[in-house]
Design a protein around this motif. Sequence first.
Motif, short mmCIF file in Angstrom:
data_model
loop_
_atom_site.label_atom_id
_atom_site.label_comp_id
_atom_site.label_asym_id
_atom_site.label_seq_id
_atom_site.Cartn_x
_atom_site.Cartn_y
_atom_site.Cartn_z
N GLU A 148 0.87 -1.18 0.00
CA GLU A 148 0.00 0.00 0.00
C GLU A 148 0.90 1.23 0.00
O GLU A 148 1.65 1.46 0.95
CB GLU A 148 -0.90 -0.01 1.23
CG GLU A 148 -1.98 1.05 1.21
CD GLU A 148 -2.95 0.91 2.39
OE1 GLU A 148 -3.47 1.95 2.82
OE2 GLU A 148 -3.16 -0.22 2.86
N ILE A 149 0.86 2.01 -1.07
CA ILE A 149 1.69 3.21 -1.20
C ILE A 149 0.79 4.41 -1.43
O ILE A 149 0.04 4.46 -2.40
CB ILE A 149 2.69 3.08 -2.38
CG1 ILE A 149 3.52 1.79 -2.24
CG2 ILE A 149 3.59 4.30 -2.46
CD1 ILE A 149 4.38 1.49 -3.45
N ASN A 150 0.85 5.37 -0.50
CA ASN A 150 0.01 6.56 -0.58
C ASN A 150 -1.47 6.21 -0.75
O ASN A 150 -2.19 6.81 -1.54
CB ASN A 150 0.46 7.46 -1.74
CG ASN A 150 1.88 7.97 -1.55
OD1 ASN A 150 2.28 8.30 -0.44
ND2 ASN A 150 2.63 8.03 -2.64
N GLY A 151 -1.91 5.20 0.01
CA GLY A 151 -3.31 4.80 -0.02
C GLY A 151 -3.69 3.90 -1.17
O GLY A 151 -4.81 3.38 -1.24
N GLU A 152 -2.76 3.67 -2.09
CA GLU A 152 -3.05 2.82 -3.25
C GLU A 152 -2.50 1.41 -3.02
O GLU A 152 -1.32 1.22 -2.74
CB GLU A 152 -2.41 3.42 -4.51
CG GLU A 152 -2.67 2.61 -5.77
CD GLU A 152 -1.88 3.10 -6.97
OE1 GLU A 152 -1.89 2.39 -7.98
OE2 GLU A 152 -1.25 4.17 -6.87
N LYS A 153 -3.39 0.44 -3.16
CA LYS A 153 -2.98 -0.96 -2.98
C LYS A 153 -2.61 -1.57 -4.33
O LYS A 153 -3.30 -1.36 -5.32
CB LYS A 153 -4.11 -1.77 -2.35
CG LYS A 153 -4.41 -1.38 -0.90
CD LYS A 153 -5.50 -2.25 -0.30
CE LYS A 153 -5.78 -1.85 1.14
NZ LYS A 153 -6.86 -2.69 1.74
N LYS A 154 -1.50 -2.30 -4.33
CA LYS A 154 -1.11 -2.97 -5.57
C LYS A 154 -0.16 -4.12 -5.24
O LYS A 154 0.36 -4.22 -4.12
CB LYS A 154 -0.45 -1.99 -6.53
CG LYS A 154 0.86 -1.37 -6.05
CD LYS A 154 1.41 -0.45 -7.14
CE LYS A 154 2.74 0.16 -6.73
NZ LYS A 154 3.31 1.01 -7.78
N ASN A 155 0.07 -4.97 -6.22
CA ASN A 155 1.01 -6.07 -6.08
C ASN A 155 2.29 -5.75 -6.84
O ASN A 155 2.26 -5.16 -7.92
CB ASN A 155 0.42 -7.37 -6.62
CG ASN A 155 -0.75 -7.86 -5.78
OD1 ASN A 155 -0.93 -7.44 -4.65
ND2 ASN A 155 -1.53 -8.77 -6.33
N ILE A 156 3.42 -6.12 -6.27
CA ILE A 156 4.72 -5.98 -6.93
C ILE A 156 5.31 -7.37 -7.08
O ILE A 156 5.49 -8.08 -6.09
CB ILE A 156 5.67 -5.07 -6.12
CG1 ILE A 156 5.08 -3.68 -5.94
CG2 ILE A 156 7.04 -4.98 -6.81
CD1 ILE A 156 5.91 -2.75 -5.07
N GLU A 157 5.60 -7.74 -8.29
CA GLU A 157 6.15 -9.07 -8.53
C GLU A 157 7.66 -9.10 -8.29
O GLU A 157 8.35 -8.10 -8.47
CB GLU A 157 5.85 -9.52 -9.97
CG GLU A 157 4.37 -9.78 -10.22
CD GLU A 157 4.11 -10.38 -11.60
OE1 GLU A 157 5.08 -10.52 -12.38
OE2 GLU A 157 2.94 -10.70 -11.88
N GLY A 158 8.14 -10.25 -7.84
CA GLY A 158 9.57 -10.41 -7.60
C GLY A 158 9.93 -11.88 -7.54
O GLY A 158 9.08 -12.74 -7.30
#
Length: 431
Positions: A148-158
């Motif tokens: 969650e970055i600046n209220g925005e939720k997302k997935n980061i692949e790695g």
Amino acid sequence: MKVLIIGGGAAGLLAAISSSKNGNEVLILEKMEMPGRKILITGKGRCNITSSLPMEDFIKNVPGNGKFLYSAFNNFTNRDILEILKRQGIETKVERGNRIFPVSDKAQDVQKALIKEAEKNGVKIITNCKVNKILVNKNKEVYGISVEINGEKKNIEGDKVILATGGKSYPGTGSTGDGYMMAEELGHTINRIKPSLVPLTSKGNSLNICKEMQGLGLKNIAMKLIDIDKNKLIYEDFGEMLFTHFGVSGPTVLSSSAHLLRYKNVDELLKNNKIILRIDLKPALSEKKLDDRILRDFNEEKNKEFKNCLNKLLPRKMIDVVIKMSKINPNKQVNEVTKEERKNLVMLLKNFDIYISGFRPIEEAIITSGGIKTNEINPKTMESKFIKGLYFAGEIIDVDAYTGGFNLQIAYSTGYTAGMNWYRKDFYEGI
């Protein structure tokens, strides 16, 4: 390989430096506004970088699962961290107890140097970023994280995730125990979390004594922690300590807490007033020599009252307390103090006892004892034995050491080891 590092403390930064040097794409995700916050408060703001002891002696200073660290300490030593800092222009010095500090006495210089070294190697750092979950596929392999970055939720692949979120001590630096929950969700065991290198509390008359001397620091004292139920020595040390409104603190006390928390049935003994801190206020003098010293002081001021004749012997803040504990009439002329009374005074100064009732909260501890069970982690790589591609570094692992730079070295060494390119059949297959 894309490497995601959760936590930008000492362990996370070294993991990033190690991983980036091996040609990986590295991303640090830090929940605070800047990485390395906890580095700033180490060594009372001066940063006790590491110890100058030979690396083979480091294990002896890690009472919490020290043997687990053999490979990590071999992979990255105290010389290695000093070399990194030297490249960034940080000169160091060795002080009492083999402690190494920056010449500038500024922890911020160490923090900035590690960040610069990481960024020089192409590491990207995202701050104010909350990691909610480590993403794992049905084959128990990591493939990314949910953030969650600046209220925005997302997935980061790695391809690889390194969990380096720290323990629960000093939560204001970002160590709030998030990593424990993430690891537990993936099947890891979290050994009981306790405060270590933490001040000790008193109660009853001992607490009143400490409060009366609140703020008084003593140097060059000898101290012992004793189980008076079994008349057993738990720990002894020489150095500095401090009286507080809750009990006692200072370097010797903090070190003693690491031993006390591991002592058998400690909670019950503390509850029943069976643990004492015995302070020798004059360790350089035998009982006879101390008696001779007191007698000389008394002869020089034989016309004064007892209460006015201890200024050369004790700090001002301690005099009234010692007079009360000695049970010698404060208004008595010193030439009337009996040999027996003087003997009791000597015994008091050599055996100044404070009853210990417990530990201060974990939020006030320098480090956390407990964490992810070490037998669930490969000690040679820091990889999870349950989840492929998941690695651990730093205080989140159930390892902890005494004061003197050892805990930071654990962070560097486990971080560097976790960041190394270990052969993974699933990743390299077909290359």
